[in-house]
Design a protein around this motif. Structure first.
Motif, PDB file in Angstrom:
ATOM      1  N   GLN A  24       2.214   9.480  -8.655  1.00  0.00           N
ATOM      2  CA  GLN A  24       2.541  10.436  -7.442  1.00  0.00           C
ATOM      3  C   GLN A  24       1.577   9.775  -6.298  1.00  0.00           C
ATOM      4  OE1 GLN A  24       1.137  14.313  -8.331  1.00  0.00           O
ATOM      5  NE2 GLN A  24       2.490  14.490 -10.268  1.00  0.00           N
ATOM      6  N   VAL A  25       2.160  10.079  -5.113  1.00  0.00           N
ATOM      7  CA  VAL A  25       1.524   9.556  -3.848  1.00  0.00           C
ATOM      8  C   VAL A  25       0.578  10.600  -3.413  1.00  0.00           C
ATOM      9  CG1 VAL A  25       1.685   9.163  -1.481  1.00  0.00           C
ATOM     10  CG2 VAL A  25       3.613   8.312  -3.056  1.00  0.00           C
ATOM     11  N   ALA A  26      -0.838   9.991  -3.202  1.00  0.00           N
ATOM     12  CA  ALA A  26      -2.044  10.720  -2.990  1.00  0.00           C
ATOM     13  C   ALA A  26      -2.454  10.006  -1.532  1.00  0.00           C
ATOM     14  CB  ALA A  26      -2.970  10.792  -3.809  1.00  0.00           C
ATOM     15  N   HIS A  27      -3.405  10.877  -0.878  1.00  0.00           N
ATOM     16  CA  HIS A  27      -3.755  10.376   0.498  1.00  0.00           C
ATOM     17  C   HIS A  27      -5.148   9.961   0.494  1.00  0.00           C
ATOM     18  CE1 HIS A  27      -0.090  11.758   2.551  1.00  0.00           C
ATOM     19  NE2 HIS A  27      -0.033  12.521   2.060  1.00  0.00           N
ATOM     20  N   ALA A  28      -5.340   8.723   0.836  1.00  0.00           N
ATOM     21  CA  ALA A  28      -6.708   8.237   0.675  1.00  0.00           C
ATOM     22  C   ALA A  28      -7.512   8.503   2.044  1.00  0.00           C
ATOM     23  CB  ALA A  28      -6.975   6.660   0.479  1.00  0.00           C
ATOM     24  N   ALA A  29      -8.869   8.735   1.983  1.00  0.00           N
ATOM     25  CA  ALA A  29      -9.379   9.119   3.112  1.00  0.00           C
ATOM     26  C   ALA A  29     -10.841   8.810   2.892  1.00  0.00           C
ATOM     27  CB  ALA A  29      -9.621  10.852   3.511  1.00  0.00           C
ATOM     28  N   PRO A  30     -11.392   7.682   3.702  1.00  0.00           N
ATOM     29  CA  PRO A  30     -10.717   7.092   4.886  1.00  0.00           C
ATOM     30  C   PRO A  30      -9.586   6.047   4.289  1.00  0.00           C
ATOM     31  CG  PRO A  30     -13.001   6.128   4.468  1.00  0.00           C
ATOM     32  CD  PRO A  30     -12.713   7.237   3.597  1.00  0.00           C
ATOM     33  N   LEU A  31      -8.888   5.660   5.144  1.00  0.00           N
ATOM     34  CA  LEU A  31      -8.015   4.594   4.753  1.00  0.00           C
ATOM     35  C   LEU A  31      -8.744   2.980   5.002  1.00  0.00           C
ATOM     36  CD1 LEU A  31      -5.009   3.612   4.066  1.00  0.00           C
ATOM     37  CD2 LEU A  31      -4.781   3.449   6.487  1.00  0.00           C
ATOM     38  N   LEU A  32      -8.777   2.378   3.940  1.00  0.00           N
ATOM     39  CA  LEU A  32      -9.864   1.348   4.023  1.00  0.00           C
ATOM     40  C   LEU A  32      -8.945   0.040   4.518  1.00  0.00           C
ATOM     41  CD1 LEU A  32     -11.038   1.247   0.208  1.00  0.00           C
ATOM     42  CD2 LEU A  32     -12.036   2.406   2.378  1.00  0.00           C
ATOM     43  N   PRO A  33      -9.674  -0.865   5.103  1.00  0.00           N
ATOM     44  CA  PRO A  33      -9.318  -2.011   5.914  1.00  0.00           C
ATOM     45  C   PRO A  33      -8.998  -3.234   5.004  1.00  0.00           C
ATOM     46  CG  PRO A  33     -11.547  -2.159   6.299  1.00  0.00           C
ATOM     47  CD  PRO A  33     -11.266  -0.779   5.298  1.00  0.00           C
ATOM     48  N   GLY A  34      -8.526  -2.811   3.651  1.00  0.00           N
ATOM     49  CA  GLY A  34      -8.241  -3.967   2.904  1.00  0.00           C
ATOM     50  C   GLY A  34      -8.121  -3.529   1.391  1.00  0.00           C
ATOM     51  N   PRO A  35      -7.555  -4.347   0.535  1.00  0.00           N
ATOM     52  CA  PRO A  35      -7.019  -3.964  -0.740  1.00  0.00           C
ATOM     53  C   PRO A  35      -8.291  -3.493  -1.684  1.00  0.00           C
ATOM     54  CG  PRO A  35      -7.111  -6.304  -0.766  1.00  0.00           C
ATOM     55  CD  PRO A  35      -7.606  -5.907   0.577  1.00  0.00           C
ATOM     56  N   VAL A  36      -7.790  -2.838  -2.856  1.00  0.00           N
ATOM     57  CA  VAL A  36      -8.646  -2.354  -3.902  1.00  0.00           C
ATOM     58  C   VAL A  36      -8.250  -3.004  -4.916  1.00  0.00           C
ATOM     59  CG1 VAL A  36      -9.664  -0.336  -5.088  1.00  0.00           C
ATOM     60  CG2 VAL A  36      -9.231  -0.171  -2.702  1.00  0.00           C
ATOM     61  N   SER A  37      -9.029  -3.358  -6.044  1.00  0.00           N
ATOM     62  CA  SER A  37      -8.666  -3.954  -7.481  1.00  0.00           C
ATOM     63  C   SER A  37      -9.419  -3.327  -8.418  1.00  0.00           C
ATOM     64  CB  SER A  37      -8.657  -5.452  -7.158  1.00  0.00           C
ATOM     65  OG  SER A  37      -9.925  -6.022  -7.282  1.00  0.00           O
ATOM     66  N   VAL A  38      -9.065  -3.147  -9.400  1.00  0.00           N
ATOM     67  CA  VAL A  38      -9.805  -2.542 -10.663  1.00  0.00           C
ATOM     68  C   VAL A  38      -9.671  -3.544 -11.804  1.00  0.00           C
ATOM     69  CG1 VAL A  38     -10.712  -0.627 -12.085  1.00  0.00           C
ATOM     70  CG2 VAL A  38      -9.684  -0.236  -9.815  1.00  0.00           C
ATOM     71  N   SER A  39     -10.520  -3.967 -12.530  1.00  0.00           N
ATOM     72  CA  SER A  39     -10.409  -4.862 -13.848  1.00  0.00           C
ATOM     73  C   SER A  39     -11.306  -4.199 -15.157  1.00  0.00           C
ATOM     74  CB  SER A  39     -11.095  -6.325 -13.388  1.00  0.00           C
ATOM     75  OG  SER A  39     -10.114  -6.831 -12.332  1.00  0.00           O
ATOM     76  N   VAL A  40     -10.598  -4.237 -16.057  1.00  0.00           N
ATOM     77  CA  VAL A  40     -11.054  -3.767 -17.396  1.00  0.00           C
ATOM     78  C   VAL A  40     -11.808  -5.137 -17.872  1.00  0.00           C
ATOM     79  CG1 VAL A  40     -10.847  -3.295 -19.829  1.00  0.00           C
ATOM     80  CG2 VAL A  40      -9.505  -2.145 -17.987  1.00  0.00           C
ATOM     81  N   VAL A  41     -13.337  -5.037 -17.897  1.00  0.00           N
ATOM     82  CA  VAL A  41     -13.933  -6.357 -18.314  1.00  0.00           C
ATOM     83  C   VAL A  41     -14.708  -6.176 -19.953  1.00  0.00           C
ATOM     84  CG1 VAL A  41     -14.466  -6.872 -16.063  1.00  0.00           C
ATOM     85  CG2 VAL A  41     -15.964  -5.407 -17.372  1.00  0.00           C
ATOM     86  N   SER A  42     -14.463  -4.936 -20.419  1.00  0.00           N
ATOM     87  CA  SER A  42     -15.186  -4.878 -21.637  1.00  0.00           C
ATOM     88  C   SER A  42     -14.713  -3.671 -22.540  1.00  0.00           C
ATOM     89  CB  SER A  42     -16.663  -4.758 -21.815  1.00  0.00           C
ATOM     90  OG  SER A  42     -16.996  -3.777 -21.210  1.00  0.00           O
TER      91      SER A  42
END
Length: 210
Positions: A24-42
Motif C-alpha cells: 500500500q502507498v503511505a505518505h512519508a513526512a518529512p520527505l527525505l532527500p535520499g534513499p533508505v535501505s534496510v538490511s537483515v544482518v543477524s
C-alpha cells in the motif's frame, strides 16, 4: 552474516507521494532527500533458524520483515522448553547523511488455541546494539478461545528513542510467544506468531535531522 537488502530511491518515492509498505502507498513526512535501505544482518532464537529472515518491502516510512512462523505450546507431549519460542533479528537502517530514525509503530498477527485458564502472550522488545535502553510491548490472551489475533504497538515502541547520529548501530527486534498452561492437566494450548508457514511484521519509521 546475511546479505538480504531492500532499498528504494527517493525519486520513485516522490512520484508516489510516499512509500510502499505491505503493498500500500503511505505518505512519508518529512520527505527525505535520499534513499533508505534496510538490511537483515543477524537472526537467532528458538523460533527462527539462521538465514530465514528477510526484508520484503522498504520505504522512507517503514519496512516489513518476513519471518518463519513459530509456535509456543503446552500439554500432552509438549516439553517445558516448547512453552516459549522467540526470534531476534538484527537490522541496519540507512538513510541520507545527516538524518536519524526511530520506530513509531509495529504490527503483528498470529493464531491462538487456548484451553480454559491458559494464557498466551506475544512479547516484543526493541533496542539499539551497544545501548542499554530497551522498549517492550506485550499482548496477552486468556482461554478458553481459538482465534486469530492482531497486535499493534504505537505507544510503547515510541519510547525507544532515536538512533545515534553518525554511528551506525544494529537495531535488534526480539519477538516471542509464550503459553502458560491452564488448570486442566495435559490440555493442549498453542500461541503462534504468523500462520501458513510464514509471518510478516511491519514497522513504521519516523525521521529527523541530526
Amino acid at each position: 552474516m546475511l546479505t538480504n537488502v531492500a532499498a528504494v530511491g527517493a525519486t520513485a518515492l516522490m512520484m508516489l507521494g510516499g512509500s510502499a509498505v505491505d503493498g500500500q502507498v503511505a505518505h512519508a513526512a518529512p520527505l527525505l532527500p535520499g534513499p533508505v535501505s534496510v538490511s537483515v544482518v543477524s537472526t537467532a532464537g528458538s523460533g527462527c533458524p539462521a538465514a530465514q529472515a528477510s526484508v520484503t518491502s522498504v520505504g522512507q516510512d517503514g519496512f516489513t520483515l518476513r519471518l518463519p512462523s513459530f509456535t509456543a505450546r503446552t500439554g500432552n507431549s509438549a516439553k517445558i522448553t516448547e512453552r516459549r519460542r522467540n526470534c531476534q533479528v538484527g537490522v541496519t537502517v540507512t538513510g541520507p547523511v545527516g538524518w536519524t530514525y526511530t520506530l513509531s509503530k509495529a504490527d503483528y498477527r498470529g493464531r491462538a488455541q487456548l484451553a480454559k485458564g491458559a494464557v498466551g502472550t506475544m512479547h516484543a522488545a526493541y533496542y539499539f546494539a551497544g545501548l542499554s535502553d530497551t522498549t517492550r510491548y506485550t499482548r496477552t490472551l486468556t482461554g478458553p478461545r481459538t482465534t486469530a489475533w492482531q497486535a499493534s504497538d504505537s505507544t510503547e515502541i515510541r519510547k525507544l528513542g532515536w538512533a545515534p547520529c553518525g554511528t551506525p548501530r544494529s537495531l535488534n527486534i526480539n519477538t516471542e510467544v509464550r503459553v502458560k498452561p491452564g488448570p486442566v492437566r495435559n490440555s493442549t494450548s498453542l500461541m503462534t506468531l504468523g500462520s501458513g508457514g510464514n509471518t510478516s511484521a511491519s514497522y513504521r519509521l519516523s525521521w529527523k535531522k541530526c
